[in-house]
Design an enzyme around this catalytic site. Sequence first.
Site, PDB file in Angstrom:
ATOM      1  N   GLU A  40      -4.404  -6.637   3.714  1.00 41.00           N
ATOM      2  CA  GLU A  40      -3.730  -5.375   4.014  1.00 41.00           C
ATOM      3  C   GLU A  40      -4.759  -4.298   4.348  1.00 41.00           C
ATOM      4  O   GLU A  40      -5.832  -4.236   3.747  1.00 41.00           O
ATOM      5  CB  GLU A  40      -2.910  -4.962   2.789  1.00 41.00           C
ATOM      6  CG  GLU A  40      -2.080  -3.707   2.958  1.00 41.00           C
ATOM      7  CD  GLU A  40      -1.290  -3.368   1.687  1.00 41.00           C
ATOM      8  OE1 GLU A  40      -0.253  -2.706   1.820  1.00 41.00           O
ATOM      9  OE2 GLU A  40      -1.720  -3.765   0.585  1.00 41.00           O
ATOM     10  N   LYS A 110       6.123  -3.732   6.541  1.00 41.26           N
ATOM     11  CA  LYS A 110       6.299  -3.855   5.095  1.00 41.26           C
ATOM     12  C   LYS A 110       7.608  -3.207   4.645  1.00 41.26           C
ATOM     13  O   LYS A 110       7.879  -2.042   4.942  1.00 41.26           O
ATOM     14  CB  LYS A 110       5.112  -3.200   4.386  1.00 41.26           C
ATOM     15  CG  LYS A 110       5.101  -3.346   2.870  1.00 41.26           C
ATOM     16  CD  LYS A 110       3.839  -2.671   2.328  1.00 41.26           C
ATOM     17  CE  LYS A 110       3.718  -2.799   0.822  1.00 41.26           C
ATOM     18  NZ  LYS A 110       2.515  -2.091   0.326  1.00 41.26           N
ATOM     19  N   CYS A 151       1.683  -7.365   0.362  1.00 41.72           N
ATOM     20  CA  CYS A 151       1.313  -6.803  -0.936  1.00 41.72           C
ATOM     21  C   CYS A 151       2.490  -6.596  -1.906  1.00 41.72           C
ATOM     22  O   CYS A 151       2.954  -7.546  -2.524  1.00 41.72           O
ATOM     23  CB  CYS A 151       0.528  -5.521  -0.736  1.00 41.72           C
ATOM     24  SG  CYS A 151      -0.477  -5.046  -2.176  1.00 41.72           S
TER      25      CYS A 151
END
Length: 265
Positions: A40, A110, A151
């Site tokens: 990331e 995301k 993440c």
Amino acid sequence: MRVAVCQVNSRADRNHNLQVARDQLERAAAAGAELAVLPEYVDYLGPGETAPKPEPADGEFAEFFATAARELGLWVHAGSFHESGPDPQRTYNTSLVFDPSGGLVARYRKIHLYDVEIAGRVSYQESRSVAPGDETVVAEIAGVRTGLSICYDLRFPELYRRLAVDGAARILVVPAAFMMHTGRDHWEVLLRARAIENQCYVVAAGQIGDHDPGRTCFGRSMIIDPWGTVLAQAPDTVGTVTADLDFERLDKIRTELPSLANRRL
């Protein structure tokens, strides 16, 4: 299929960060990997006031990794970057995947944003500057269906179940900048859980070490098989590790312990 996870320590010097990423991709290619995964915010993880301007999905960031993929003949998952967002105040936290010809084959924004307040430990509100994505994405990578995440998504098992069931994913990818204080207790546990419950390979690339201002990432990038066994794990430094994914083993696990087929909800 041989895959690589590239662990880096991105900071405030974007040009340096990109050169380190390129070096690690070269190591992955030299090791015979077909797919390399970066963490990331691979191009910049530093103070907000000096962050590079957000870019579209065909900007300089994309061109850099498209060129690397083409020159190295490698599938490249370029971690994530700040993509231009829906308004001037917010970006998207976006992953791009390139094929060995340099073509963009997938983009994932995301979905779950890291809004956490732990007294005396961490105060971070990703949603103040990042807009959430709203689409799950499964990409065909070297002929293998691969589910994308980033993440904090790791804490939401319903996302991975959708990728594995509705999307027929056989690999789950997790680029991350997982914080030290949660990473040492939760990172491996969550990665192995996502692998076991969805009977998929999990390929997770993390940031490692200190990042301004006052942030430390856990690292321990790893590759996990559908039984939950860690096949490869990076040491606590910048570097690249590889593992071979055996899809006959995946099929055998799903046949002998058919938990996906047996689900009732």
